[in-house]
Design a protein around this motif. Structure first.
Motif, mmCIF file in Angstrom:
data_model
loop_
_atom_site.group_PDB
_atom_site.id
_atom_site.type_symbol
_atom_site.label_atom_id
_atom_site.label_comp_id
_atom_site.label_asym_id
_atom_site.label_seq_id
_atom_site.Cartn_x
_atom_site.Cartn_y
_atom_site.Cartn_z
ATOM 1 N N GLN A 21 -20.384 38.209 4.121
ATOM 2 C CA GLN A 21 -19.482 37.562 4.622
ATOM 3 C C GLN A 21 -20.190 36.344 5.610
ATOM 4 N N ALA A 22 -21.321 36.338 6.190
ATOM 5 C CA ALA A 22 -21.963 35.232 6.677
ATOM 6 C C ALA A 22 -22.149 34.196 5.873
ATOM 7 N N VAL A 23 -22.728 34.438 4.602
ATOM 8 C CA VAL A 23 -22.796 33.313 3.519
ATOM 9 C C VAL A 23 -21.454 32.736 3.308
ATOM 10 N N SER A 24 -20.618 33.558 3.001
ATOM 11 C CA SER A 24 -19.339 33.112 2.854
ATOM 12 C C SER A 24 -18.723 32.258 3.930
ATOM 13 N N ASP A 25 -18.988 32.469 5.137
ATOM 14 C CA ASP A 25 -18.333 31.686 6.056
ATOM 15 C C ASP A 25 -19.218 30.477 6.248
ATOM 16 N N ALA A 26 -20.364 30.396 6.195
ATOM 17 C CA ALA A 26 -21.349 29.370 6.254
ATOM 18 C C ALA A 26 -21.239 28.305 4.951
ATOM 19 N N ALA A 27 -20.994 28.953 3.768
ATOM 20 C CA ALA A 27 -20.605 28.001 2.663
ATOM 21 C C ALA A 27 -19.316 27.432 2.764
ATOM 22 N N HIS A 28 -18.240 28.060 3.291
ATOM 23 C CA HIS A 28 -16.975 27.334 3.723
ATOM 24 C C HIS A 28 -16.921 26.312 4.763
ATOM 25 N N VAL A 30 -19.488 24.244 5.064
ATOM 26 C CA VAL A 30 -20.096 23.153 4.575
ATOM 27 C C VAL A 30 -19.180 22.346 3.547
ATOM 28 N N VAL A 31 -18.319 23.235 3.107
ATOM 29 C CA VAL A 31 -17.248 22.743 2.121
ATOM 30 C C VAL A 31 -16.368 21.855 3.020
ATOM 31 N N GLN A 32 -15.848 22.393 4.035
ATOM 32 C CA GLN A 32 -15.174 21.592 5.134
ATOM 33 C C GLN A 32 -15.795 20.524 5.669
ATOM 34 N N GLU A 33 -16.993 20.740 5.812
ATOM 35 C CA GLU A 33 -17.757 19.413 6.273
ATOM 36 C C GLU A 33 -17.439 18.197 5.275
ATOM 37 N N ALA A 34 -17.802 18.663 4.072
ATOM 38 C CA ALA A 34 -17.747 17.712 2.880
ATOM 39 C C ALA A 34 -16.366 17.182 2.972
ATOM 40 N N LYS A 35 -15.351 17.973 2.877
ATOM 41 C CA LYS A 35 -13.982 17.352 2.848
ATOM 42 C C LYS A 35 -13.955 16.676 4.164
ATOM 43 N N ASP A 36 -14.199 16.927 5.129
ATOM 44 C CA ASP A 36 -14.009 15.888 6.278
ATOM 45 C C ASP A 36 -14.672 14.653 6.377
ATOM 46 N N ALA A 37 -15.948 14.693 5.421
ATOM 47 C CA ALA A 37 -16.624 13.465 5.416
ATOM 48 C C ALA A 37 -16.064 12.692 4.194
ATOM 49 N N GLY A 38 -15.081 13.103 3.402
ATOM 50 C CA GLY A 38 -14.500 12.344 2.424
ATOM 51 C C GLY A 38 -15.510 12.402 1.179
ATOM 52 N N VAL A 39 -16.547 13.326 0.974
ATOM 53 C CA VAL A 39 -17.284 13.227 -0.247
ATOM 54 C C VAL A 39 -16.924 14.465 -1.216
ATOM 55 N N TRP A 40 -16.111 15.436 -0.740
ATOM 56 C CA TRP A 40 -15.855 16.272 -1.550
ATOM 57 C C TRP A 40 -15.067 16.200 -2.808
ATOM 58 N N VAL A 41 -15.142 16.437 -4.006
ATOM 59 C CA VAL A 41 -14.415 16.137 -4.885
ATOM 60 C C VAL A 41 -13.498 17.372 -5.528
ATOM 61 N N PHE A 42 -14.427 18.502 -5.867
ATOM 62 C CA PHE A 42 -13.862 19.858 -6.155
ATOM 63 C C PHE A 42 -14.989 20.619 -6.338
ATOM 64 N N GLY A 43 -14.876 21.997 -6.350
ATOM 65 C CA GLY A 43 -15.872 22.927 -6.666
ATOM 66 C C GLY A 43 -15.289 24.370 -6.469
ATOM 67 N N GLY A 44 -16.120 25.341 -6.650
ATOM 68 C CA GLY A 44 -15.949 26.761 -6.762
ATOM 69 C C GLY A 44 -16.798 27.777 -7.306
ATOM 70 N N GLY A 45 -16.497 28.766 -7.516
ATOM 71 C CA GLY A 45 -17.350 29.808 -8.123
ATOM 72 C C GLY A 45 -16.752 30.056 -9.316
ATOM 73 N N ILE A 46 -17.744 30.363 -10.453
ATOM 74 C CA ILE A 46 -17.451 30.594 -11.759
ATOM 75 C C ILE A 46 -16.899 32.235 -11.682
ATOM 76 N N ASP A 47 -15.634 32.398 -12.305
ATOM 77 C CA ASP A 47 -15.190 33.557 -12.294
ATOM 78 C C ASP A 47 -16.090 34.578 -13.571
ATOM 79 N N GLU A 48 -17.165 35.163 -12.954
ATOM 80 C CA GLU A 48 -17.953 36.119 -13.768
ATOM 81 C C GLU A 48 -17.150 37.026 -14.461
ATOM 82 N N SER A 49 -15.916 37.472 -14.167
ATOM 83 C CA SER A 49 -15.258 38.694 -14.844
ATOM 84 C C SER A 49 -14.692 38.260 -16.220
ATOM 85 N N VAL A 50 -14.506 36.758 -16.386
ATOM 86 C CA VAL A 50 -13.947 36.162 -17.539
ATOM 87 C C VAL A 50 -15.121 35.829 -18.499
ATOM 88 N N PRO A 51 -15.396 36.463 -19.591
ATOM 89 C CA PRO A 51 -16.428 35.932 -20.409
ATOM 90 C C PRO A 51 -16.048 34.370 -20.959
#
Length: 113
Positions: A21-28, A30-51
């Motif tokens: 949870q701490a990692v998730s909060d910290a990563a989110h 940084v994502v928000q910081e990148a969005k606020d800075a106007g450098v975020w294009v897109f991102g996410g995690g690969i859904d590993e349950s779908v081969p």
């Protein structure tokens, strides 16, 4: 400005269950910081349950990925920043948040975009 892929494989993120949870909060954050800075294009995690599958030009679908490719999993972000140094600075922020090193790759220039 150039676009950069910042990514990591799942296996690199060795975090105990109680720390997720701490990692998730910290990563989110940084994502928000990148969005606020106007450098975020897109991102996410690969859904590993779908081969993964490979799709040929004729539409044929086969299970798996290229034999020479290591498994693609984990998470990624695409950022548009003014320099490679800026991309490395953002990668360091993601590395701190995710508690693992980040790979940085540069997208080739596309004059049509």
């Amino acid at each position: 400005m150039a676009k950069y892929l910042v990514s990591f494989p799942s296996d690199a993120m060795a975090v105990p269950e109680e720390g997720l949870q701490a990692v998730s909060d910290a990563a989110h954050a940084v994502v928000q910081e990148a969005k606020d800075a106007g450098v975020w294009v897109f991102g996410g995690g690969i859904d590993e349950s779908v081969p993964p599958v490979l799709v040929a030009g004729d539409g044929a679908v086969t299970q798996g990925t290229y034999p020479q490719t290591r498994q693609l999993d984990g998470g990624f972000a695409v950022l548009e920043v003014p320099s490679r140094d800026a991309a490395l600075e953002w990668a360091a922020k993601f590395a701190t948040a995710c508690r693992c090193a980040q790979e940085v790759r540069t997208f080739a220039y596309d004059p049509a975009s």
